[in-house]
Motif scaffolding. Structure first.
Motif, mmCIF file in Angstrom:
data_model
loop_
_atom_site.group_PDB
_atom_site.id
_atom_site.type_symbol
_atom_site.label_atom_id
_atom_site.label_comp_id
_atom_site.label_asym_id
_atom_site.label_seq_id
_atom_site.Cartn_x
_atom_site.Cartn_y
_atom_site.Cartn_z
ATOM 1 N N PHE A 12 0.839 -1.209 0.000
ATOM 2 C CA PHE A 12 0.000 0.000 0.000
ATOM 3 C C PHE A 12 0.874 1.260 0.000
ATOM 4 O O PHE A 12 0.564 2.246 -0.671
ATOM 5 C CB PHE A 12 -0.937 0.023 1.217
ATOM 6 C CG PHE A 12 -2.055 -0.993 1.151
ATOM 7 C CD1 PHE A 12 -2.198 -1.834 0.055
ATOM 8 C CD2 PHE A 12 -2.973 -1.098 2.199
ATOM 9 C CE1 PHE A 12 -3.235 -2.778 0.000
ATOM 10 C CE2 PHE A 12 -4.006 -2.024 2.153
ATOM 11 C CZ PHE A 12 -4.137 -2.863 1.051
ATOM 12 N N ALA A 13 1.971 1.218 0.763
ATOM 13 C CA ALA A 13 2.864 2.388 0.842
ATOM 14 C C ALA A 13 3.424 2.718 -0.544
ATOM 15 O O ALA A 13 3.558 3.897 -0.888
ATOM 16 C CB ALA A 13 3.991 2.124 1.836
ATOM 17 N N ARG A 14 3.694 1.672 -1.336
ATOM 18 C CA ARG A 14 4.206 1.922 -2.696
ATOM 19 C C ARG A 14 3.178 2.662 -3.552
ATOM 20 O O ARG A 14 3.526 3.298 -4.535
ATOM 21 C CB ARG A 14 4.554 0.594 -3.391
ATOM 22 C CG ARG A 14 5.763 -0.112 -2.825
ATOM 23 C CD ARG A 14 6.433 -0.957 -3.912
ATOM 24 N NE ARG A 14 5.592 -2.015 -4.447
ATOM 25 C CZ ARG A 14 5.533 -3.260 -3.950
ATOM 26 N NH1 ARG A 14 6.248 -3.588 -2.891
ATOM 27 N NH2 ARG A 14 4.753 -4.162 -4.502
ATOM 28 N N TYR A 15 1.912 2.543 -3.170
ATOM 29 C CA TYR A 15 0.846 3.226 -3.917
ATOM 30 C C TYR A 15 0.466 4.562 -3.255
ATOM 31 O O TYR A 15 -0.586 5.118 -3.548
ATOM 32 C CB TYR A 15 -0.378 2.318 -4.061
ATOM 33 C CG TYR A 15 -0.122 1.217 -5.067
ATOM 34 C CD1 TYR A 15 -0.472 1.371 -6.405
ATOM 35 C CD2 TYR A 15 0.524 0.048 -4.686
ATOM 36 C CE1 TYR A 15 -0.201 0.381 -7.341
ATOM 37 C CE2 TYR A 15 0.807 -0.950 -5.610
ATOM 38 C CZ TYR A 15 0.443 -0.773 -6.942
ATOM 39 O OH TYR A 15 0.722 -1.747 -7.854
ATOM 40 N N GLY A 16 1.294 5.026 -2.361
ATOM 41 C CA GLY A 16 1.084 6.344 -1.781
ATOM 42 C C GLY A 16 0.074 6.389 -0.643
ATOM 43 O O GLY A 16 -0.433 7.451 -0.299
ATOM 44 N N ILE A 17 -0.213 5.241 -0.057
ATOM 45 C CA ILE A 17 -1.138 5.224 1.080
ATOM 46 C C ILE A 17 -0.326 5.380 2.370
ATOM 47 O O ILE A 17 0.676 4.672 2.550
ATOM 48 C CB ILE A 17 -1.946 3.907 1.091
ATOM 49 C CG1 ILE A 17 -2.877 3.875 -0.135
ATOM 50 C CG2 ILE A 17 -2.749 3.759 2.390
ATOM 51 C CD1 ILE A 17 -3.557 2.548 -0.366
ATOM 52 N N PRO A 18 -0.709 6.318 3.253
ATOM 53 C CA PRO A 18 0.073 6.521 4.478
ATOM 54 C C PRO A 18 -0.106 5.365 5.466
ATOM 55 O O PRO A 18 -1.221 5.064 5.888
ATOM 56 C CB PRO A 18 -0.494 7.826 5.054
ATOM 57 C CG PRO A 18 -1.842 7.979 4.444
ATOM 58 C CD PRO A 18 -1.834 7.248 3.138
ATOM 59 N N THR A 19 0.990 4.688 5.770
ATOM 60 C CA THR A 19 0.969 3.593 6.742
ATOM 61 C C THR A 19 1.939 3.951 7.866
ATOM 62 O O THR A 19 2.737 4.876 7.716
ATOM 63 C CB THR A 19 1.402 2.266 6.090
ATOM 64 O OG1 THR A 19 2.724 2.436 5.566
ATOM 65 C CG2 THR A 19 0.477 1.873 4.954
ATOM 66 N N ASN A 20 1.865 3.187 8.967
ATOM 67 C CA ASN A 20 2.674 3.628 10.107
ATOM 68 C C ASN A 20 4.053 2.973 10.177
ATOM 69 O O ASN A 20 4.733 3.075 11.177
ATOM 70 C CB ASN A 20 1.904 3.474 11.425
ATOM 71 C CG ASN A 20 1.451 2.044 11.639
ATOM 72 O OD1 ASN A 20 1.700 1.184 10.812
ATOM 73 N ND2 ASN A 20 0.789 1.799 12.751
ATOM 74 N N GLY A 21 4.474 2.332 9.097
ATOM 75 C CA GLY A 21 5.845 1.821 9.035
ATOM 76 C C GLY A 21 6.092 0.729 10.053
ATOM 77 O O GLY A 21 5.254 -0.136 10.250
ATOM 78 N N GLY A 22 7.211 0.786 10.701
ATOM 79 C CA GLY A 22 7.538 -0.247 11.667
ATOM 80 C C GLY A 22 8.313 -1.378 11.030
ATOM 81 O O GLY A 22 8.560 -1.382 9.818
ATOM 82 N N GLN A 23 8.674 -2.363 11.855
ATOM 83 C CA GLN A 23 9.467 -3.492 11.383
ATOM 84 C C GLN A 23 9.005 -4.772 12.047
ATOM 85 O O GLN A 23 8.371 -4.739 13.106
ATOM 86 C CB GLN A 23 10.933 -3.258 11.711
ATOM 87 C CG GLN A 23 11.640 -2.353 10.718
ATOM 88 C CD GLN A 23 13.117 -2.273 11.042
ATOM 89 O OE1 GLN A 23 13.485 -1.830 12.124
ATOM 90 N NE2 GLN A 23 13.946 -2.729 10.114
ATOM 91 N N VAL A 24 9.389 -5.883 11.445
ATOM 92 C CA VAL A 24 8.953 -7.178 11.945
ATOM 93 C C VAL A 24 10.019 -7.789 12.852
ATOM 94 O O VAL A 24 11.210 -7.725 12.550
ATOM 95 C CB VAL A 24 8.658 -8.120 10.771
ATOM 96 C CG1 VAL A 24 8.399 -9.535 11.251
ATOM 97 C CG2 VAL A 24 7.446 -7.616 10.014
#
Ligand code: GDP
Ligand code: MN
Length: 382
Positions: A12-24
């Motif tokens: 989704f982030a690649r499509y310009g949707i704001p996400t909250n990031g983070g890591q696994v």
């Protein structure tokens, strides 16, 4: 193919949707380190292919890195409705002011792609559909043109979004549809799509299901597959060239051809039974395939009877009968077997089965009726 929340968020982030990031993280120590790097309060989220993680205790806020480690210790290894948690997403905690639902999926009944939106976000959409259907806004989408600007604006107004936040919403909805179409998804969902206390839009929970039949166009997506989340028996079957889907009923079905398999399941339902699986041994199935199919079905302890429905074309009745005999010899537990053989070499097949302890049926309807009777008898309540 199901993928994890963090994988959907990356797409989704690649499509310009704001996400909250983070890591696994796969260990509590890793969770702690990520929290340290992020600074501030984080949210630790179980990554499993099932919703309702929050209610199950799989999503927790942590104010400090130490707390993130402790919370991760509790969440990792947790079982959420049959899904073991092997990894957690550690992300900056959002300060949520309100929650909206936004999803794109294929409406099979309407034969079109739809954008689904609801101001009742955070709750599972199936629940909203059940308790408050009027709260759901459905917008048909043209697969070539995507979501049109006026459509997205209409949805924003129907949701009662304040004027200054409409542009942000329109962008997210449009991009979600773009992601759905370009990635060949069958579901692209944000729930909740949050508005933060500072008035920004944020995709807090992201979900995506990719169309298996389009994976050949996205070879790189194979990397997103989490083997631990796949049904082991279904994978084994696939490796043997058998299409097998477990369903939860009591009547195992061995059929050749996808269409006939569907018809057989319908016949079972019509006769008052529940199919335990969809199974297509494929065209031209040889004896060993049939024996394997029998084995896959019997891994399911719910199965009380097995229904063979074979229409011989390229597949030969005698081969199927031989496979059945071989399978019977290796059966881990005895269950009644009903067989309907028609078409190529059906006579020869029936001759092979004459001495075997199977019930022969003439037609599909008869076979289904006999299978349902056997399943009910197995239940021991007459
Ligand atoms: P689900 O239960 O599997 O649908 O997982 P979600 O990611 O949707 O989380 C469930 C609920 O937890 C959300 O609806 C939010 O109310 C809450 N939640 C999740 N992430 C955060 C966060 O970063 N901050 C806050 N305040 N709440 C969150
Ligand atoms: Mn959610």
């Amino acid at each position: 193919m199901n993928i994890h929340e963090y994988q959907a968020a990356e797409i989704f982030a690649r499509y310009g949707i704001p996400t909250n990031g983070g890591q696994v993280a796969i260990t509590p120590r890793e969770a702690q380190t990520i929290a340290e790097t992020l600074g501030g309060t984080v949210v630790v989220k179980a990554q499993v292919h099932i919703g309702g993680r929050g209610k199950a205790g799989g999503i927790k806020l942590a104010a400090t890195p130490d707390e993130a480690r402790d919370v991760a210790t509790r969440i990792l290894g947790m079982d959420i409705r049959g899904h073991q948690v092997n990894r957690v997403l550690v992300a900056p905690a959002a300060r949520i002011a309100s929650e909206t639902y936004l999803g794109v999926t294929l409406d099979r009944a309407a034969r079109q792609i739809v954008l689904i939106a609801s101001a009742a976000g955070g709750v599972e959409i199936e629940e909203v559909a059940h308790t408050n259907p009027d709260a759901i806004i459905r917008t048909p989408i043209d697969p070539v043109r995507g979501l049109l600007h006026y459509q997205a604006t209409d949805v924003a107004f129907a949701l009662g979004i304040p004027a200054e936040q409409v542009a942000g919403f329109v962008s997210i909805a449009t991009n979600l549809v773009r992601a759905y179409l370009a990635e060949d998804a069958t579901l692209a969902e944000i729930n909740p799509l949050a508005r933060t206390e500072t008035g920004e839009w944020l995709a807090v929970d992201t979900k995506m299901v990719l169309d298996d039949n389009a994976l050949f166009r996205h070879r790189e997506d194979e990397e997103l597959r989490d083997m631990a989340e796949e049904n082991a028996v279904e994978l084994d079957a696939k490796a043997s060239g058998i299409s097998f889907v477990q369903l939860g009923g009591t009547i195992g079905c061995v059929v050749n051809g996808a269409g006939l398999a569907m018809a057989t399941m319908d016949a079972v339902k019509l006769a008052g039974g529940e199919p335990a699986n969809f199974l297509d041994v494929g065209g031209g199935a040889k004896a060993d395939q049939v024996a394997k199919a029998l084995g896959f079905i019997l891994t399911d302890p719910q199965v009380r009877v097995i229904l063979f429905n074979i229409f011989g074309g390229i597949t030969r009745g005698d081969e199927v009968a031989k496979g059945l005999i071989a399978g019977l010899a290796g059966m881990p537990r005895p269950v009644p077997i009903v067989v309907r053989l028609a078409g190529t070499n059906a006579e020869e097949g029936r001759a092979i089965l004459a001495t075997a302890s199977v019930q022969a049926a003439e037609t599909m309807t008869e076979a289904a009726t006999m299978a349902v009777a056997a399943a009910n008898q197995g239940r021991g309540n007459g």
